[in-house]
Structures are given as structure tokens and as C-alpha cells.
Design a protein around this motif. Structure first.
Motif, PDB file in Angstrom:
ATOM      1  N   ALA A   1      41.921  34.092  27.216  1.00 57.91           N
ATOM      2  CA  ALA A   1      40.594  33.869  27.812  1.00 57.91           C
ATOM      3  C   ALA A   1      40.378  34.790  29.009  1.00 57.91           C
ATOM      4  O   ALA A   1      39.281  35.324  29.216  1.00 57.91           O
ATOM      5  CB  ALA A   1      40.460  32.413  28.244  1.00 57.91           C
ATOM      6  N   ALA A   2      41.446  35.001  29.812  1.00 55.01           N
ATOM      7  CA  ALA A   2      41.327  35.898  30.963  1.00 55.01           C
ATOM      8  C   ALA A   2      41.013  37.321  30.529  1.00 55.01           C
ATOM      9  O   ALA A   2      40.153  37.994  31.108  1.00 55.01           O
ATOM     10  CB  ALA A   2      42.618  35.871  31.776  1.00 55.01           C
TER      11      ALA A   2
ATOM     12  N   LYS B   1      55.850  32.046  45.703  1.00 50.40           N
ATOM     13  CA  LYS B   1      54.894  32.863  46.475  1.00 50.40           C
ATOM     14  C   LYS B   1      54.125  33.854  45.604  1.00 50.40           C
ATOM     15  O   LYS B   1      52.969  34.166  45.885  1.00 50.40           O
ATOM     16  CB  LYS B   1      55.602  33.590  47.597  1.00 50.40           C
ATOM     17  N   GLY B   2      54.752  34.351  44.540  1.00 51.18           N
ATOM     18  CA  GLY B   2      54.052  35.293  43.667  1.00 51.18           C
ATOM     19  C   GLY B   2      52.826  34.669  43.033  1.00 51.18           C
ATOM     20  O   GLY B   2      51.712  35.208  43.123  1.00 51.18           O
ATOM     21  N   GLN B   3      53.027  33.509  42.372  1.00 54.17           N
ATOM     22  CA  GLN B   3      51.906  32.814  41.735  1.00 54.17           C
ATOM     23  C   GLN B   3      50.915  32.282  42.778  1.00 54.17           C
ATOM     24  O   GLN B   3      49.706  32.281  42.555  1.00 54.17           O
ATOM     25  CB  GLN B   3      52.424  31.643  40.881  1.00 54.17           C
ATOM     26  N   TYR B   4      51.469  31.836  43.920  1.00 58.06           N
ATOM     27  CA  TYR B   4      50.617  31.281  44.981  1.00 58.06           C
ATOM     28  C   TYR B   4      49.615  32.332  45.464  1.00 58.06           C
ATOM     29  O   TYR B   4      48.413  32.077  45.545  1.00 58.06           O
ATOM     30  CB  TYR B   4      51.500  30.801  46.134  1.00 58.06           C
ATOM     31  N   PHE B   5      50.115  33.519  45.747  1.00 55.71           N
ATOM     32  CA  PHE B   5      49.230  34.570  46.255  1.00 55.71           C
ATOM     33  C   PHE B   5      48.320  35.121  45.156  1.00 55.71           C
ATOM     34  O   PHE B   5      47.238  35.638  45.443  1.00 55.71           O
ATOM     35  CB  PHE B   5      50.046  35.691  46.893  1.00 55.71           C
ATOM     36  N   ALA B   6      48.752  35.004  43.902  1.00 54.57           N
ATOM     37  CA  ALA B   6      47.887  35.431  42.794  1.00 54.57           C
ATOM     38  C   ALA B   6      46.648  34.540  42.713  1.00 54.57           C
ATOM     39  O   ALA B   6      45.518  35.027  42.624  1.00 54.57           O
ATOM     40  CB  ALA B   6      48.663  35.395  41.479  1.00 54.57           C
ATOM     41  N   VAL B   7      46.872  33.215  42.754  1.00 52.42           N
ATOM     42  CA  VAL B   7      45.742  32.279  42.734  1.00 52.42           C
ATOM     43  C   VAL B   7      44.897  32.454  43.990  1.00 52.42           C
ATOM     44  O   VAL B   7      43.662  32.443  43.943  1.00 52.42           O
ATOM     45  CB  VAL B   7      46.243  30.823  42.626  1.00 52.42           C
TER      46      VAL B   7
ATOM     47  N   PHE C   1      31.599  31.953  40.261  1.00 55.08           N
ATOM     48  CA  PHE C   1      32.116  30.753  39.616  1.00 55.08           C
ATOM     49  C   PHE C   1      33.062  31.088  38.464  1.00 55.08           C
ATOM     50  O   PHE C   1      33.889  30.260  38.079  1.00 55.08           O
ATOM     51  CB  PHE C   1      30.965  29.864  39.146  1.00 55.08           C
ATOM     52  N   ILE C   2      32.941  32.292  37.917  1.00 56.23           N
ATOM     53  CA  ILE C   2      33.906  32.729  36.903  1.00 56.23           C
ATOM     54  C   ILE C   2      35.278  32.853  37.541  1.00 56.23           C
ATOM     55  O   ILE C   2      36.293  32.398  36.985  1.00 56.23           O
ATOM     56  CB  ILE C   2      33.459  34.065  36.275  1.00 56.23           C
ATOM     57  N   PHE C   3      35.335  33.459  38.728  1.00 62.39           N
ATOM     58  CA  PHE C   3      36.602  33.596  39.441  1.00 62.39           C
ATOM     59  C   PHE C   3      37.160  32.230  39.820  1.00 62.39           C
ATOM     60  O   PHE C   3      38.361  31.970  39.652  1.00 62.39           O
ATOM     61  CB  PHE C   3      36.395  34.448  40.698  1.00 62.39           C
ATOM     62  N   LEU C   4      36.308  31.348  40.336  1.00 59.54           N
ATOM     63  CA  LEU C   4      36.770  30.025  40.758  1.00 59.54           C
ATOM     64  C   LEU C   4      37.257  29.203  39.571  1.00 59.54           C
ATOM     65  O   LEU C   4      38.247  28.465  39.679  1.00 59.54           O
ATOM     66  CB  LEU C   4      35.647  29.287  41.487  1.00 59.54           C
ATOM     67  N   LEU C   5      36.580  29.327  38.442  1.00 64.16           N
ATOM     68  CA  LEU C   5      36.987  28.579  37.253  1.00 64.16           C
ATOM     69  C   LEU C   5      38.380  28.992  36.800  1.00 64.16           C
ATOM     70  O   LEU C   5      39.244  28.145  36.524  1.00 64.16           O
ATOM     71  CB  LEU C   5      35.966  28.801  36.132  1.00 64.16           C
TER      72      LEU C   5
ATOM     73  N   ILE D   1      39.968  34.049  46.938  1.00 62.28           N
ATOM     74  CA  ILE D   1      39.383  34.890  47.987  1.00 62.28           C
ATOM     75  C   ILE D   1      38.303  35.794  47.409  1.00 62.28           C
ATOM     76  O   ILE D   1      37.224  35.947  47.996  1.00 62.28           O
ATOM     77  CB  ILE D   1      40.474  35.730  48.687  1.00 62.28           C
ATOM     78  N   THR D   2      38.585  36.381  46.238  1.00 63.55           N
ATOM     79  CA  THR D   2      37.609  37.275  45.606  1.00 63.55           C
ATOM     80  C   THR D   2      36.331  36.527  45.244  1.00 63.55           C
ATOM     81  O   THR D   2      35.220  36.995  45.510  1.00 63.55           O
ATOM     82  CB  THR D   2      38.209  37.927  44.343  1.00 63.55           C
ATOM     83  N   GLY D   3      36.489  35.346  44.621  1.00 64.02           N
ATOM     84  CA  GLY D   3      35.314  34.578  44.220  1.00 64.02           C
ATOM     85  C   GLY D   3      34.473  34.139  45.398  1.00 64.02           C
ATOM     86  O   GLY D   3      33.245  34.283  45.398  1.00 64.02           O
TER      87      GLY D   3
END
Length: 772
Positions: free
Chosen positions: A436-437, A16-22, A269-273, A27-29
Motif C-alpha cells: 500500500a505504501a 530508535k530506527g523505527q521510532y524516528f521513521a514514524v 492526512f495520507i502521511f498521518l494515515l 513531522i512531514t504530514g
């Protein structure tokens, strides 16, 4: 519910931690994409609806001494549907405060209603009689003017009192600027008022004459042909033809919409990428962890397609939930964002709609991104053999990392640092991804900080380095150069220079532009440039628009004098931050287009109360640099607030990726950390190892982020440069330093969040569950 679907929910719960992070990145993008794009569409639809409702003009004509009845002669020719003549001029708004320099533009209107550019009444009545006056809304709000109030204007050298009969908006002044040089709106210093036509003619001494005509065409496609016809037809009235696309307020609005559309097509698209790459990495690690379970599923008869689809549902759920949530939030906030434009723009028919097609596009975009990324992460499922998967995966062949081969360095590194370096070099994908992030986060921070600074930098550079003018005094028409001596008798002058400023059309092949030409004295002290004896200087923005270089020959045609065009050489290009202009020698301008010894304005630097002492002189307009600075301070405050939101978005990207990737690393290395605990390492020491790993990746990411930020700055500068401003200011060292500090702060916050996970990790349970 199918067993695999039940397993899907368990898999989401366990990660759930990684799931909600992605999910948060998605959501932001999508939120940014939907909110910004919808705002641009709302703004465009609102303006188009407004223009249709008030019958906005297609062509604006500014001339001199145009006779009454001329507009009737124009109707019906060259696709001209309607034409209305007006009297338009700027004058003083009297406040009773000698230090208050306020100008208004007086526009004549029909007593009952205009056919073109109709007023949108907000309060009061539209019908005008006698000394009734209608005040534009933004000016009324800034000056606290109400219906039935009395206001006073100085017209034709005399004070006239008016009764406010109504407050209105006008599509011609959605963005209220006195002229191109004003740059930012100052509604408390400049407004527009409307007076009944015959009454205004009488008190201004312009009986039977007009200086402005608005034209409505049968079809907008006829604009070019109609403009050429009007240029020839009205040449003797020194007419200046302005197409709708070049009208000041409309031009600013179109540039604002273009900027929003550009932002909606790039930043999301930066967020989505990154969300897609992160999802692929996460799923590949889940597949690696579930290797034995996947083998069992295959042995039980599940096909590769069924198992792949099972894991793709994980990715699809992220895309579906993230896309839906982001588009709903973005759609809701697009209304707030659109209403925010009311702060600057006067659009009474603001349209805020729910664009269901865009919501569907946003969800589909998110879903496609996530499914493609998910397939990239789970493609190894196809290669898993059921029999081979029953036993543990063979460990990768160990080998020395590059630094180990350099004995003089490796032998002097502590044991914990050796573990850190080995982890980095053995997890190259994680290293590249986090680096890269951080690079993108730092780059976006640099771009955002630059955008906060650029507005103030442009203004200070323009008025501090390029222009040194405290007061710009414009005459209503041309006067003898000897008239400037009158001002030295009224005020204490430190510096004064005569100038000529008049509109010209400049052509280079098929490219053309209508722009003001400023004639300056040879050794001007008011501009940081060297005026040539002949030829012209172009502002850099204008040179780019016309594709002109130094030494090339262009055509210059006056729009207010009945003269033939001339060919003139470009002697230089001036780096001008605000506005576009042509500069030339004042004598050269007189010789080619005017008479000797005439001017239409002066520049003055003085510590005296210039505005107050010149208030009784008619037929002049005084523009003060100090008034511009006050308006600019208010404008930059609003801009900085908007850019502050972008700082949060930029930092959020680095925070979430660093946090989620570190969390995955902790889960995968539970056995390793348990072994270190048995060897005597404390939880704090293990946490310090993770910090060192991320610190190295962050430092390298920041180093790469600086050139990325500079590239983004150049991209934004080129994309958002307009006729009003040139965004070519360099990035400051302090701006880069602030961006690095903010990036580090967000990374540190992500590290502090992972300490909780380290503290709660059950090291003994990890040892019990090891595979032997």
C-alpha cells in the motif's frame, strides 16, 4: 522517575530506527498541513487587510460615453456609498525598440487621492501635476523604471512623454493580466499606469466623458440588488457590471487560496494515515516481543490500564514530538511560502503571523492519530495471561502456502525463492502495508508528474491544436468589415479572418455567467471547431458551470448593446483547455445584436513583422502568441520547481515506510537469518532474499499505484479546474513511466540503507539468545 517511564526510554532507544521513521512521517504530514494551511490564511488575511486599507471597490462598471457627474447621481441610491468615474484604456508603451510589443493600461486618478481603490505608494509622490505618471510596481521592476525617469506612451495617435513621479501597487491588479485570454502574467509586456484625470481627458480627446466607474457599497450584502439596479440604470451606456467576486485579479486570488486550502485538507492526512498504521504495526510487534515482560509486570501487580498506558506513552511521544516539531517547522516555513507569492502577486501588506491555535490543533491532531493507532497496536495486552506468558508463545500452526500446492511450479523454484514466498504469504499484514505504501507513493508520483506536465500540455494543446492564431488584432469599437483590407496593404498576410468579440450574460435557470462571445466565420481556419449556422457552442468549463447540455435552450443578453435578450440553443460543447468562451456564427451574431457588415477585430497569421508595421495605427491592440509563450515559459519554470518539492515528499513516504518495515523484519527474523548463516548463506544472499521480498511487494504496489494515481489526477483536475483553465488533460505514458522509475529509485535507496543493518547483525549472538 517511575520504573515504567525508565523502561519507556529504553524501549525507544532499542527501536530508535523505527521510532524516528514514524516520527519523520508525522513531522512531514504536520509540516505540510501547517505550512500550506497557514499560507492560505496569511494570503487571505493579507488581501482582506489590503482591500480594507485602500477601500477596494465592490462593483466595477465598464461602459461607453458616460457623462461627467453621473457618479454623483448614483451615490446614495440602492446602498451605493461612493462612486468614482474613471477613464480607462489600453495603449502602446514606447520603448524605442520596434520589435518590443508592450501595452499599458492607462487609468485616470484624482490629483491628490482617490476615495475608492486608493494607490499604495512604494516610492515617489502620490500628488500628480501635468504630465506626471505613476507606474505599477511589477511593471516598473520588469522594465527597470525608476522615479523621475521619462517614459513615452502613444495616446490618441500621438506620442506623449511623462515623468515618473511614483511607483505604486494597486489591489485591482494584484495579479496583472491584460485580460482573461492572457492567462499568465507578463509584467514586462503589460503594465498599468495612472495619470491625472483632467490631463488625461485633454490629451485623449475625451473631455467630459468616462468609460469606467467603481462603486463602494454600504454593505457587501447589497451587491446583487445594486448590480441589478445599475444594469437598468446604465443600460443606455452599454454598461457591463462586474462584481468584486468576478473581478479578474480578485477571482484568480480566491481560486489560488481555495487550491491551498484543498491541498492542506487532503495530502497531509495520507502521511498521518500511514504513520498511524505503521505505528500500530510496530507496537503490536513490540508487545509480541515483550510478552514475557508484560506477564511479569501483571504478576507484580500492575493493572492492564497501567501497562496499556505505558505503551501508549510510546505512541503519544511520537505524536507529541512529531506534531510539535512539524507545526513549528511548518509555521516557520509558511512565512517563506507566503513570501514566495510575491513572485506572482503584488501584495504590499503581506501578513505573516504565528497562529497558535493552529499549532495546538496540529499537535492535537497528531497526538489523537498516534494514540488511536497505538491502542489498536497494544490491545492484545488485555488478553495476556501472566502464567501463560512465562513460557514461550506456541508457534502458529504451519500450513502450505497456495503456490506449494501447485507442484509443477513449486518443484522448479530454488530454495531461496521458496523462503521468500513463504515469508510473504506468512506476513500478510507486512505485505499489504508495504504494498500500500508503494502504491500510494507511485500514485502521488503520477499525480505530481502530471501536474508538472499539465501546464505545458494545456498551453500547447490550446495554441497548437485548438487555436491557430499568431496575431489577434482588436479594434477600439466597431468598424466596417472593409477596414480589414487596410491591413493587407501594410503587411504580408498568409491567412486573415474577421471576428466579433463582445461580452454577454448567459443564463440557464438560476445559473448565470458573464463571458465573451466570439463570432467566427463559417469555415474558420483559426479554431478547431465547426461553427453552426445558428445557435452557440460552449466551452466545456462553461457548460459545467451552467449545468448545460447539448440541445438545451439558454438566455443570451448583450452587455454593450441596448437589446432585449434572446433564447438560443446550445449546438455543441467544445473541449477548451484555457479560458471560457461562447462561439457562434458571425452573421448570426450580427443579425441578432448588431448591424450587418461590422466587426471589432481580426485574426492574422503572417511571417511579417506585424507588431512593428502596425504600431502607427491608432485605436487597435495587437496581441501576439509569441509574447504569450515567453510569459508562459517563465511561469512553468516556477511551477515545476514547486512540484519538484512534491516529488521529494512523495518519495519520502515510500522510502521511510519500506525502510522501517524492512528494519522491523530484520530484527524479528534475526534467529532465522542466523540459522541460514549456519547453513552456509552469506550476508549478501540473505540481503538478496529481502530485496526479492520487497521487489515482489513493490511490483504489486506499483500495479495498484497506477489506478490510484489516475484517480488522484481526476480528483485534482476536478478540484483545481477554474474559469482560467480546465485541468482535464490525460496522463501520458511517459509520465507514468517516469513515476514508476522514481518510485523504484526511492525503494532501492531504502533497501541499500537496510544492507548496513544486515551487515552489522550479530548472528552468533542471536543463536545464543534463542529460546529453547
Amino acid at each position: 522517575m517511575k520504573k515504567l517511564d525508565l523502561r519507556l526510554f529504553r524501549m525507544i532507544k532499542s527501536t530508535k530506527g523505527q521510532y524516528f521513521a514514524v516520527l519523520s512521517i508525522i513531522i512531514t504530514g504536520i509540516f505540510v498541513f501547517t505550512a500550506v494551511n497557514n499560507s492560505a490564511v496569511n494570503l487571505k488575511d493579507s488581501i482582506n487587510d489590503y482591500y480594507d486599507a485602500i477601500n477596494f471597490a465592490d462593483i466595477f462598471i465598464q461602459g461607453r460615453n458616460m457623462p461627467e457627474g453621473l457618479e454623483k447621481q448614483l451615490r446614495g441610491s440602492n446602498d451605493i456609498k461612493e462612486a468614482e468615474a474613471r477613464l480607462v484604456f489600453d495603449t502602446k508603451f514606447l520603448t524605442g525598440n520596434n520589435d518590443d510589443n508592450v501595452n499599458v493600461r492607462v487609468v485616470s486618478v484624482h490629483r491628490h487621492e482617490n476615495k475608492i481603490n486608493r494607490l499604495f505608494m512604494k516610492s515617489g509622490k502620490r500628488t500628480l501635476t501635468g504630465n506626471d505618471i505613476i507606474v505599477i510596481e511589477k511593471f516598473a521592476e520588469a522594465r527597470n523604471i525608476k522615479v523621475n525617469d521619462e517614459i513615452k506612451l502613444r495616446i490618441n495617435g500621438r506620442e506623449h512623454a511623462f515623468i515618473v513621479s511614483g511607483i505604486a501597487s494597486s489591489a485591482e491588479y494584484i495579479y496583472i493580466m491584460e485580460n482573461e485570454q492572457a492567462l499568465v502574467p507578463a509584467p514586462e509586456k503589460f503594465g498599468v499606469v495612472y495619470v491625472e484625470k483632467e490631463y488625461l481627458q485633454r490629451i485623449s480627446g475625451n473631455k467630459g466623458n468616462f468609460n469606467d466607474i467603481v462603486i463602494k457599497l454600504n454593505t457587501p450584502d447589497a451587491t446583487d440588488a445594486a448590480s441589478k439596479y445599475l444594469e437598468n440604470r446604465l443600460d443606455k451606456y452599454d454598461a457591463r457590471i462586474i462584481k468584486r467576486e468576478d473581478q479578474l485579479s480578485n477571482n484568480v486570488m480566491n481560486q489560488e487560496i481555495s487550491g491551498l486550502e484543498l491541498m492542506s485538507q487532503s495530502i497531509p492526512f495520507i502521511f498521518l494515515l500511514f504513520a498511524g498504521v505503521m505505528l500500530a504495526v510496530m507496537l503490536s510487534r513490540i508487545v509480541k516481543r515483550d510478552r514475557m515482560a508484560i506477564g511479569v509486570l501483571k504478576a507484580m501487580g500492575f493493572t492492564n490500564n497501567e501497562i496499556v498506558i505505558h505503551y501508549l506513552k510510546y505512541a503519544g511521544s511520537v505524536g507529541l514530538i512529531g506534531g510539535t516539531t512539524g507545526s513549528i517547522i511548518g509555521t516557520a516555513l509558511s512565512g517563506v511560502m507566503t513570501n514566495y507569492y510575491l513572485v506572482f502577486f503584488s501584495i504590499p501588506m503581506l501578513v505573516v503571523q504565528v497562529y497558535y491555535r493552529k499549532i495546538i490543533v496540529s499537535i492535537a491532531l497528531s497526538l489523537v492519530f498516534c494514540v488511536i493507532a497505538g491502542f489498536w497496536g497494544v490491545k492484545d495486552i488485555l488478553e495476556i495471561n501472566p502464567a501463560e506468558s512465562m513460557k514461550p508463545e506456541s508457534p502458529k500452526k504451519g500450513k502450505r502456502i497456495v503456490i506449494e500446492k501447485i507442484k509443477i511450479i513449486w518443484n522448479h523454484i530454488s530454495f531461496s525463492w521458496k523462503l521468500v514466498l513463504r515469508s510473504i504469504f506468512r506476513e500478510k499484514k507486512k505485505f499489504i502495508f508495504i504494498g500500500a505504501a508503494v502504491a500510494i507513493t507511485c500514485g502521488m508520483m503520477i499525480m505530481t508528474i502530471w501536474m508538472i506536465d499539465i501546464v505545458d500540455m494545456m498551453f500547447n494543446r490550446y495554441y497548437g491544436e485548438f487555436v491557430n492564431i499568431q496575431y489577434n488584432i482588436s479594434f477600439d469599437g466597431f468598424k466596417s468589415e472593409n477596414s480589414s483590407r487596410e491591413f493587407t496593404k501594410l503587411i504580408n498576410v498568409k491567412e486573415m479572418e474577421q471576428r466579433i468579440e463582445m461580452p454577454f450574460e448567459i443564463k440557464n435557470g438560476r445559473d448565470s455567467k458573464i463571458v465573451n462571445v466570439i463570432g467566427l466565420e463559417n469555415n474558420t481556419k483559426f479554431y478547431s471547431l465547426k461553427v453552426p449556422e445558428d445557435g452557440i457552442l460552449l466551452s466545456s468549463n462553461l457548460a459545467t458551470t451552467l449545468n448545460v447540455e447539448v440541445g438545451e435552450e439558454v438566455i443570451l443578453k448583450s452587455l454593450i448593446r441596448d437589446e432585449d435578450y434572446i433564447y438560443v440553443y446550445v449546438k455543441g460543447i467544445v473541449n477548451q483547455a484555457l479560458g471560457i468562451n461562447i462561439y457562434t456564427n458571425i452573421d448570426f451574431l450580427r443579425d441578432k445584436f448588431l448591424d450587418k457588415g461590422i466587426i471589432n477585430g481580426i485574426y492574422i497569421n503572417s511571417d511579417d513583422n506585424v507588431v512593428d508595421k502596425l504600431k502607427d495605427i491608432k485605436d487597435i491592440t495587437v496581441l501576439s502568441q509569441y509574447d504569450m509563450k515567453d510569459a508562459f515559459s517563465e511561469f512553468t519554470a516556477m511551477t515545476s520547481a514547486a512540484m519538484g518539492v512534491m516529488v521529494i515528499f512523495s518519495g519520502l513516504l515510500g522510502f521511510i515506510i519500506t525502510y522501517s518495515m524492512t528494519l522491523m523484519s530484520i530484527n524479528e527474523r534475526a534467529l532465522e537469518f542466523s540459522s541460514l548463516r549456519v547453513m552456509g548463506f552469506t550476508k549478501g544472499e540473505i540481503f538478496n532474499m529481502l530485496i526479492r521480498e520487497n521487489m515482489i511487494m513493490s511490483v504489486i504496489g506499483i500495479l495498484f499505484g497506477i489506478p490510484i494515481g489516475l484517480w488522484l489526477v481526476n480528483y485534482m483536475g476536478v478540484s483545481f479546474t477554474t474559469d482560467l483553465y480546465t485541468m482535464k488533460e490525460p496522463v501520458t505514458v511517459s509520465g507514468i513511466g517516469m513515476s514508476i522509475i522514481l518510485t523504484i529509485i526511492f525503494i532501492i535507496l531504502a533497501q541499500l540503507m537496510t544492507y548496513v543493518k544486515i551487515h552489522k547483525l550479530d548472528f552468533m549472538q542471536a543463536l545464543k539468545n534463542r529460546v529453547s
